[in-house]
Write an enzyme that holds these catalytic residues in place. Structure first.
Site, mmCIF file in Angstrom:
data_model
loop_
_atom_site.group_PDB
_atom_site.id
_atom_site.type_symbol
_atom_site.label_atom_id
_atom_site.label_comp_id
_atom_site.label_asym_id
_atom_site.label_seq_id
_atom_site.Cartn_x
_atom_site.Cartn_y
_atom_site.Cartn_z
ATOM 1 N N ASP A 277 55.147 37.407 20.897
ATOM 2 C CA ASP A 277 56.465 36.940 21.282
ATOM 3 C C ASP A 277 56.287 35.680 22.136
ATOM 4 O O ASP A 277 55.164 35.266 22.442
ATOM 5 C CB ASP A 277 57.230 38.051 22.035
ATOM 6 C CG ASP A 277 58.733 37.859 21.954
ATOM 7 O OD1 ASP A 277 59.467 38.851 22.036
ATOM 8 O OD2 ASP A 277 59.185 36.692 21.797
ATOM 9 N N GLU A 470 69.043 38.861 25.305
ATOM 10 C CA GLU A 470 67.851 39.373 25.980
ATOM 11 C C GLU A 470 68.169 39.880 27.382
ATOM 12 O O GLU A 470 69.209 40.488 27.614
ATOM 13 C CB GLU A 470 66.768 38.280 25.971
ATOM 14 C CG GLU A 470 66.394 37.861 24.543
ATOM 15 C CD GLU A 470 65.134 37.040 24.475
ATOM 16 O OE1 GLU A 470 65.121 36.005 23.786
ATOM 17 O OE2 GLU A 470 64.110 37.433 25.100
HETATM 18 C C1 GLC Z 1 62.378 35.626 22.291
HETATM 19 C C2 GLC Z 1 62.573 37.018 21.752
HETATM 20 C C3 GLC Z 1 62.168 37.192 20.321
HETATM 21 C C4 GLC Z 1 62.345 35.882 19.579
HETATM 22 C C5 GLC Z 1 61.391 34.871 20.173
HETATM 23 C C6 GLC Z 1 61.575 33.481 19.537
HETATM 24 O O1 GLC Z 1 61.939 35.684 23.614
HETATM 25 O O2 GLC Z 1 61.970 38.088 22.494
HETATM 26 O O3 GLC Z 1 62.979 38.239 19.771
HETATM 27 O O4 GLC Z 1 62.062 36.060 18.199
HETATM 28 O O5 GLC Z 1 61.524 34.751 21.576
HETATM 29 O O6 GLC Z 1 62.838 32.960 19.857
#
Ligand code: GLC
Length: 585
Positions: A277, A470
């Protein structure tokens, strides 16, 4: 690319990957394991210099103008640079298309997954994902970081709406439908894209629903509650899995070799690649080099760095040179990455293809999204003949600022990362939907619920006013706002039959409000096709949605999940009136 394509004709995908690997230097291999956010590129030429394997757009990282054509041009520009690298290995571009191609103006925005789940209609959700794949492919992009198959167990979590519901049952059904819709059975087709089951594993099980927190439970519970959908995603051929920010019993998933390698790859047989991530590797250890060592050795195959890529590459190169990360591990990661690029046919067709551009944001696509909206609506209760609304001869008051707020009904991950209120893209808000279907009935809009002539019925759109994504959506209270409560009480005390429409990313606490409403419709985040909400209100479509989350009576009940002892929510898992009650009189 010509050289590579000539050398691999007639071989299996695995043989082709091996052939390419054998041509690569260690620097090129490490470059392929590196994913960079487009805005973090110091110079675009670095894509070729470092043989960067992947670029991404984080939420809202869009070209100007933010149009389908402009995205496709941007993609082709980056790809053209990637092909200038020594071996000309094409890059793969990833994005969060989590409820439509939601970064792009004019894309069809579907209901977020919590609404998708309430349809319980896997065929429809597969079709919806086929459309998302088509609109993503129309911009050249090859890969979405979706589906999020989080099993959200505590609705205080800001990402509750990104998952389909609170049980492995719904996780399994929707994981399969989503992956098959996005990837189809042939990734080489232009209209299919690589999917990403996320976030592995236990993202929805953290204590108090704290985003990126600690999921404290036995291995058996982790497997039974949070892992089942990954089996279905793997069976459906998912090409990538994203490691989760959370910890399991205090250990970060990004450094968890047992769960990432022993379980996901060896036991469950996942043959795609694991993507980290966003800077998830950094969280493992305050020493970045140590963090990289642990993450790669644990089974992370590609690192979403996403910015200081030259530092990442330098550390991983030194780790390999010092024997702290084996070249065998590097080769395994690179083979997994190359395989997906070969399956996508990127070596033969690296550039965007306008084949699906004509359907981008089309009415045909919107019609499918509207069907998802209709079927995602959950009628929680209806006391008498307040529903359906009448298209003729009725004086309908529409109240609540959310009734005319397209951005609010789309939620987070729309045009920008966190989303925004207002007319953020092309779509139909709920008020417009109600107006569109009215014939001789009069529709009066009053955000504050004030009226001059008493209406026959009031539709009050309430819920979560500000979109979020988030951790910014983590809450300690899920109580409806005071403005909403006073608005509904005022109308009910005036004797006006009241229908509450809830816009939210999760169940909200109604508390003592139910006596103040004659019907409550959970609309979740329906996206751009607000007509679908109006069609259920007018009875053009009978309500059919069923809850994928137990509805708590009060905050003290949170978390309450199907299967709990003493299970006594306000509305149970799978609750949903399937028709309007006959007039009670
Ligand atoms: C974010 C999220 C993830 C996402 C990634 C790219 O922090 O946790 O779900 O795909 O970063 O944006």
């Amino acid at each position: 690319v010509l050289f590579i394509s000539v050398s691999v004709i007639g071989q299996t995908i695995d043989q082709q990957a091996d052939s390419i690997l054998n041509l690569m230097t260690i620097e090129e291999k490490i470059g392929q394991m590196t994913q960079v956010e487009r805005n973090a590129l110091i110079i675009d030429q670095d894509i070729a210099t470092y043989s960067i394997g992947s670029l991404l757009s984080g939420g809202g990282s869009s070209p100007e103008p933010n149009t389908q054509e402009s995205w496709a041009n941007m993609y082709d520009n980056y790809q053209g640079i990637a092909l200038q690298s020594n071996l000309g290995i094409p890059m793969i571009y990833g994005i969060d298309a989590v409820h439509g191609h939601n970064n792009v103006q004019g894309a069809v925005i579907f209901p977020h997954n919590i609404g998708m789940g309430c349809t319980w209609n896997t065929e429809l959700i597969k079709t919806a994902n086929e459309i998302v794949a088509s609109e993503v492919a129309a911009t050249g992009i090859d890969w979405t970081f979706a589906p999020c198959i989080a099993v959200a167990r505590n609705e205080r979590w800001g990402r509750t709406y990104e998952g389909f519901g609170e049980t492995p049952e719904i996780q399994k059904l929707m994981a399969e439908a989503s992956v098959l819709g996005l990837q189809g059975t042939d990734l080489s087709l232009n209209e299919t894209i690589l999917a990403c089951a996320k976030h592995y594993v236990g993202d929805g099980g953290t204590a108090d629903g704290i985003d990126q927190g600690n999921t404290q439970m036995s291995e058996d519970s982790l497997r039974q509650i949070h892992m089942q959908g990954y089996i279905d995603a793997i069976d459906a051929g998912v090409g990538t899995v994203m490691a989760s920010f959370n910890s399991w019993n205090g250990e970060k998933l990004h450094g968890h070799d047992y769960l990432l390698t022993d379980v996901l790859k060896n036991e469950l047989g996942f043959e795609g690649f694991v993507i980290s991530d966003w800077a998830g590797v950094d969280q493992i250890d305050e020493d970045y080099r140590t963090a990289i060592k642990r993450a790669i050795n644990a089974g992370i195959d590609m690192v979403m760095v996403p910015d200081r890529y030259e530092v990442f590459i330098s550390h991983l190169t030194s780790l390999v040179n010092d024997g702290e990360v084996s070249e065998t591990r590097i080769d395994d990661a690179v083979l997994r990455i190359l395989k997906q690029k070969l399956l996508l046919d990127l070596f033969e067709n690296p550039y965007s293809d306008n084949a699906t551009a004509g359907d981008f944001g089309s009415q045909a696509h919107r019609d499918v999204a509207r069907q998802v909206v209709r079927e995602s609506m959950v009628l929680l209760n209806a006391k008498n003949d307040v529903l359906p609304l009448q298209k003729n001869g009725q004086n309908i008051l529409v109240a609540g600022e959310l009734a005319a707020d397209l951005g609010a009904q789309c939620g987070g991950w729309t045009i920008s990362w966190q989303g925004n209120n207002g007319d953020i893209t092309t779509g139909t808000n709920i008020l417009t939907g109600i107006n569109n279907l009215a014939e001789t009935s009069t529709i009066t809009y009053a955000p504050d619920g004030n009226y001059s002539t008493a209406p026959d019925v009031a539709v009050v759109v309430v819920g979560e006013k500000t979109p979020y994504a988030e951790g910014q959506g983590d809450r300690t209270s899920l109580n409806l706002g005071e403005t909403d409560i006073q608005l509904m009480k005022k109308l009910k005390k005036a004797g006006i039959p009241t229908v509450a429409v809830l816009i939210s990313g999760r169940p909200m606490i109604f508390g003592e409000l139910l006596p103040y409403t004659d019907a409550v419709l959970a609309a979740w985040y329906p996206g751009t096709e607000g007509d679908g909400v109006a069609e259920v209100l007018y009875g053009d479509y009978q309500p059919s949605g069923m809850l994928t989350h137990s509805w708590p009576k009060a905050m003290w009940q949170v978390p309450v999940n199907f299967g709990d002892n003493l299970y006594d929510p306000l509305f149970a898992y799978k609750h949903g009136l399937q028709e309007f009650p006959a007039s009670a009189g």
